[in-house]
Write a protein that holds these residues in place. Structure first.
Motif, PDB file in Angstrom:
ATOM      1  N   LEU A 229      10.991  -2.935   9.335  1.00 52.31           N
ATOM      2  CA  LEU A 229      10.119  -4.007   9.492  1.00 52.31           C
ATOM      3  C   LEU A 229       9.329  -4.601   8.554  1.00 52.31           C
ATOM      4  O   LEU A 229       8.682  -5.652   8.935  1.00 52.31           O
ATOM      5  CB  LEU A 229       9.242  -3.711  10.915  1.00 52.31           C
ATOM      6  CG  LEU A 229       9.898  -3.365  12.138  1.00 52.31           C
ATOM      7  CD1 LEU A 229       8.908  -2.636  13.059  1.00 52.31           C
ATOM      8  CD2 LEU A 229      10.827  -4.230  12.757  1.00 52.31           C
ATOM      9  N   GLY A 230       9.463  -4.330   7.373  1.00 46.72           N
ATOM     10  CA  GLY A 230       8.678  -4.685   6.099  1.00 46.72           C
ATOM     11  C   GLY A 230       7.224  -4.725   6.454  1.00 46.72           C
ATOM     12  O   GLY A 230       6.287  -5.404   5.739  1.00 46.72           O
ATOM     13  N   GLN A 231       6.798  -3.586   7.156  1.00 47.62           N
ATOM     14  CA  GLN A 231       5.147  -3.204   7.250  1.00 47.62           C
ATOM     15  C   GLN A 231       4.657  -2.856   6.053  1.00 47.62           C
ATOM     16  O   GLN A 231       5.539  -2.251   5.121  1.00 47.62           O
ATOM     17  CB  GLN A 231       4.916  -2.274   8.523  1.00 47.62           C
ATOM     18  CG  GLN A 231       5.214  -2.913   9.747  1.00 47.62           C
ATOM     19  CD  GLN A 231       4.772  -2.087  11.005  1.00 47.62           C
ATOM     20  OE1 GLN A 231       4.312  -1.033  10.688  1.00 47.62           O
ATOM     21  NE2 GLN A 231       5.187  -2.280  12.066  1.00 47.62           N
ATOM     22  N   HIS A 232       3.396  -2.824   5.573  1.00 40.26           N
ATOM     23  CA  HIS A 232       2.790  -2.302   4.299  1.00 40.26           C
ATOM     24  C   HIS A 232       2.321  -0.862   4.640  1.00 40.26           C
ATOM     25  O   HIS A 232       2.206  -0.479   5.497  1.00 40.26           O
ATOM     26  CB  HIS A 232       1.348  -3.097   4.463  1.00 40.26           C
ATOM     27  CG  HIS A 232       1.558  -4.736   3.945  1.00 40.26           C
ATOM     28  ND1 HIS A 232       1.975  -5.209   2.779  1.00 40.26           N
ATOM     29  CD2 HIS A 232       1.146  -5.711   4.835  1.00 40.26           C
ATOM     30  CE1 HIS A 232       2.038  -6.587   2.821  1.00 40.26           C
ATOM     31  NE2 HIS A 232       1.744  -6.768   4.050  1.00 40.26           N
ATOM     32  N   ARG A 233       2.296  -0.412   3.393  1.00 39.11           N
ATOM     33  CA  ARG A 233       2.121   1.029   3.381  1.00 39.11           C
ATOM     34  C   ARG A 233       0.569   1.126   3.139  1.00 39.11           C
ATOM     35  O   ARG A 233      -0.163   0.141   2.939  1.00 39.11           O
ATOM     36  CB  ARG A 233       2.797   1.730   2.098  1.00 39.11           C
ATOM     37  CG  ARG A 233       2.200   1.059   0.705  1.00 39.11           C
ATOM     38  CD  ARG A 233       3.041   1.810  -0.390  1.00 39.11           C
ATOM     39  NE  ARG A 233       2.568   1.220  -1.624  1.00 39.11           N
ATOM     40  CZ  ARG A 233       1.502   1.325  -2.151  1.00 39.11           C
ATOM     41  NH1 ARG A 233       0.410   1.901  -1.897  1.00 39.11           N
ATOM     42  NH2 ARG A 233       1.365   0.800  -3.506  1.00 39.11           N
ATOM     43  N   GLY A 234       0.236   2.558   3.315  1.00 42.03           N
ATOM     44  CA  GLY A 234      -1.347   2.656   3.136  1.00 42.03           C
ATOM     45  C   GLY A 234      -1.611   3.155   1.650  1.00 42.03           C
ATOM     46  O   GLY A 234      -0.741   2.842   0.844  1.00 42.03           O
ATOM     47  N   PRO A 235      -2.713   3.464   1.535  1.00 44.17           N
ATOM     48  CA  PRO A 235      -3.379   3.545   0.045  1.00 44.17           C
ATOM     49  C   PRO A 235      -2.560   4.916  -0.642  1.00 44.17           C
ATOM     50  O   PRO A 235      -2.020   5.827   0.100  1.00 44.17           O
ATOM     51  CB  PRO A 235      -4.678   4.038   0.204  1.00 44.17           C
ATOM     52  CG  PRO A 235      -5.250   3.441   1.540  1.00 44.17           C
ATOM     53  CD  PRO A 235      -4.080   3.481   2.437  1.00 44.17           C
TER      54      PRO A 235
END
Length: 211
Positions: free
Chosen positions: A126-132
């Motif tokens: 889905l193209g979501q962002h990753r975490g730190p």
């Protein structure tokens, strides 16, 4: 007049125009398709043309299928599909449909089953962002929170989640045919077409306005 045909995806390449412009194209082996049955409004309640594509050995089809092919006077076919044509009742069993029904400059819609990519996470799917990515964050490629705990105490419909990616019926509209090789039944379509190499593709005249 509507135009449709079945094709095999050969692969992708690139061609140069007369003025030196490079164009990426998908090569499709379109037909020949053979009419197996003609559906009429009077007999079947709707109008369509049933066609077979890609000859195979007789032992690979059932007796019922063989009877349809024998009645049409054609050899057994691997794929049998119905085409929604405006002039369906003008076709005859055994008639051949080849790639020359299309010409360079025509715009088409291509339908096929997309490449299957298996079970994927939300970043790829889905193209979501990753975490730190810092040490100890404990949150790198996780999907994150699925919802609040007390209210509404459920996951909303449509929430982006990990799951099966690809392997779905996909249609790409308004693709342009840049070249037709009628002798070899090849269509060169500008850009990408769904599905892996050797997959079955259904080609039809576009339902959208030309660009």
């Amino acid at each position: 007049m509507s135009k449709e045909i079945l094709a095999r995806k050969v692969g992708m390449t690139q061609i140069f125009s007369d003025d030196g412009v490079l164009t990426p194209v998908t090569v499709l082996l379109a037909g020949p398709c053979y009419v197996t049955q003609v559906k009429t409004v009077a007999k079947d309640g709707y109008s369509a043309v049933q066609v077979g594509f890609e000859k195979i050995r007789e032992k690979l089809v059932s007796k019922g299928e063989k009877g349809v092919f024998d009645k049409a006077g054609i050899e057994p076919m691997r794929f049998v599909r119905e085409l929604d044509l405006d002039d369906a009742e003008s076709y005859k069993p055994g008639q051949e449909i080849k790639a020359d029904i299309f010409s360079a400059g025509d715009h088409i819609d291509a339908t096929a089953v997309s490449k299957g990519k298996g079970f994927q996470g939300t970043i790829k799917r889905l193209g979501q962002h990753r975490g730190p990515m810092k040490h100890g964050s404990k949150f790198h490629r996780h999907a994150g929170s699925n919802g609040t705990s007390s209210d509404p105490s459920r996951v909303y419909k449509g929430k982006g989640m990990p799951g099966q990616m690809g392997n779905k019926r996909v249609t790409i509209q308004n693709l342009e045919i840049v070249r037709v090789d009628a002798e070899n039944n090849l269509l060169l379509v500008k850009g990408a077409v769904p599905g892996p190499k050797k997959s079955l593709v259904k080609i039809k005249a576009t339902v959208k306005n030309k660009k």
